[in-house]
Design a protein around this motif. Sequence first.
Motif, PDB file in Angstrom:
ATOM      1  N   UNK A  50       0.849  -1.193   0.000  1.00  0.00           N
ATOM      2  CA  UNK A  50       0.000   0.000   0.000  1.00  0.00           C
ATOM      3  C   UNK A  50       0.891   1.251   0.000  1.00  0.00           C
ATOM      4  N   UNK A  51       1.491   1.565  -1.152  1.00  0.00           N
ATOM      5  CA  UNK A  51       2.468   2.683  -1.185  1.00  0.00           C
ATOM      6  C   UNK A  51       1.811   4.055  -1.022  1.00  0.00           C
ATOM      7  N   UNK A  52       0.561   4.211  -1.390  1.00  0.00           N
ATOM      8  CA  UNK A  52      -0.092   5.527  -1.343  1.00  0.00           C
ATOM      9  C   UNK A  52      -0.642   5.880   0.050  1.00  0.00           C
ATOM     10  N   UNK A  53      -0.710   4.900   0.951  1.00  0.00           N
ATOM     11  CA  UNK A  53      -1.197   5.175   2.306  1.00  0.00           C
ATOM     12  C   UNK A  53      -2.712   5.188   2.387  1.00  0.00           C
ATOM     13  N   UNK A  54      -3.230   5.804   3.449  1.00  0.00           N
ATOM     14  CA  UNK A  54      -4.672   5.846   3.704  1.00  0.00           C
ATOM     15  C   UNK A  54      -5.260   7.188   3.288  1.00  0.00           C
ATOM     16  N   UNK A  55      -6.540   7.170   2.931  1.00  0.00           N
ATOM     17  CA  UNK A  55      -7.209   8.393   2.487  1.00  0.00           C
ATOM     18  C   UNK A  55      -7.487   9.346   3.650  1.00  0.00           C
ATOM     19  N   UNK A  56      -8.052   8.815   4.746  1.00  0.00           N
ATOM     20  CA  UNK A  56      -8.411   9.666   5.879  1.00  0.00           C
ATOM     21  C   UNK A  56      -7.860   9.100   7.189  1.00  0.00           C
ATOM     22  N   UNK A  57      -7.776   9.972   8.156  1.00  0.00           N
ATOM     23  CA  UNK A  57      -7.310   9.559   9.485  1.00  0.00           C
ATOM     24  C   UNK A  57      -8.488   8.979  10.277  1.00  0.00           C
ATOM     25  N   UNK A  58      -8.183   7.953  11.086  1.00  0.00           N
ATOM     26  CA  UNK A  58      -9.204   7.342  11.955  1.00  0.00           C
ATOM     27  C   UNK A  58      -8.610   7.194  13.359  1.00  0.00           C
ATOM     28  N   UNK A  59      -9.467   7.307  14.356  1.00  0.00           N
ATOM     29  CA  UNK A  59      -8.987   7.267  15.746  1.00  0.00           C
ATOM     30  C   UNK A  59      -9.973   6.505  16.631  1.00  0.00           C
ATOM     31  N   UNK A  60      -9.435   5.971  17.746  1.00  0.00           N
ATOM     32  CA  UNK A  60     -10.225   5.270  18.761  1.00  0.00           C
ATOM     33  C   UNK A  60      -9.775   5.739  20.137  1.00  0.00           C
ATOM     34  N   UNK A  61     -10.716   5.803  21.057  1.00  0.00           N
ATOM     35  CA  UNK A  61     -10.413   6.204  22.438  1.00  0.00           C
ATOM     36  C   UNK A  61     -11.106   5.251  23.405  1.00  0.00           C
ATOM     37  N   UNK A  62     -10.474   5.035  24.568  1.00  0.00           N
ATOM     38  CA  UNK A  62     -11.053   4.180  25.607  1.00  0.00           C
ATOM     39  C   UNK A  62     -10.704   4.742  26.980  1.00  0.00           C
ATOM     40  N   UNK A  63     -11.605   4.549  27.931  1.00  0.00           N
ATOM     41  CA  UNK A  63     -11.380   4.998  29.307  1.00  0.00           C
ATOM     42  C   UNK A  63     -10.660   3.922  30.106  1.00  0.00           C
TER      43      UNK A  63
END
Length: 381
Positions: A50-63
């Motif tokens: 996957x040389x071009x990378x990802x289109x958008x950023x994604x995130x996850x959070x947990x307590x």
Amino acid sequence: MASSSLKGPATAAGKSESRTQKPKPENRDESELLTVPEGWKEPAFSKEDNPRGLLEESSFATLFPKYREAYLKECWPLVQKALNEHHVNATLDLIEGSMTVCTTKKTFDPYIIIRARDLIKLLARSVSFEQAVRILQDDVACDIIKIGSLVRNKERFVKRRQRLIGPKGSTLKALELLTNCYIMVQGNTVSAIGPFSGLKEVRKVVLDTMKNIHPIYNIKTLMIKRELAKDSELRSQSWERFLPQFKHKNVNKRKEPKKKTVKKEYTPFPPPQPESQIDKELASGEYFLKASQKKRQKMEAVKAKQAEALTKRQEERNKAFIPPKEKPVVKLKEASTETKVDVAAIKEKVKKAKNKKLGALTAEEVKLKMEADEKKKKKKK
């Protein structure tokens, strides 16, 4: 032009024939096709895939709970270092008590964010960093099993959870060895890290334990399965004949009532109508009496009852004055006159005892002693 037109249909016919002709399948067993060859590993996902990378950023959070704050603060630099290798950012918010992971522009692996999410979840569930960081590997997965809502009674829940751990953690250690998984029991959850096949078995054992099925039964079946897997002939066969069949011994029997009502025989006729108070009075003749006569009868009945109660009370009082029955006197048996006593012989013995002092010599012994003393005197002269 004519030559080109002649070549056209010929080439088209050749292509259609090649499409219709399917490659002949080789004669192979299904077991060979289904089994993975030993030593084979899935190639790692690299930047070239996957040389071009990802289109958008994604995130996850947990307590995370308050008691994990000190440990997370200490090991957070190591977490950041491990995630930076995969171009994933990690932030720790001690004020809100949360952990966040998000991708960057350099991130090339689309699934690494899911693994990073599992990493922070495991850290929140009291799993050590050394074990939790293994989730970033391709052949390792995790499963967080929620057991808090499976048992309503708190005391029963604590007992079953302790049964899963075993004495000094022996049951949990046996499960880890059989499934090749790391298992952590904390609060209302059970965290497991390992291969997919092992996680499936761990989930089954944990849920069965919370349903009051002892883990030793599942451990026994796992041990048998591990031995059967070593035999290449049995891989394609059913293992049900080798696995033990356990029966439930503590079957709850239906409680029977103390007083059993016996059903009467069915009759089409209704039961007789009960007599009313007027009917009873008519039968006894009270109905025709005057009010004064009825009152007198009631008073007589009350007085009779009082007299009976008084006599009973008097009898109970008189019981204290009644003397108890004495036991019959046993007469002593008279001395038997068969054995006659020699009185004269007893008197002589008594006389001798009086004359003789305690420890004194007899007359014969005294004479012998006197003779011995005289002989000694003569020898000295």
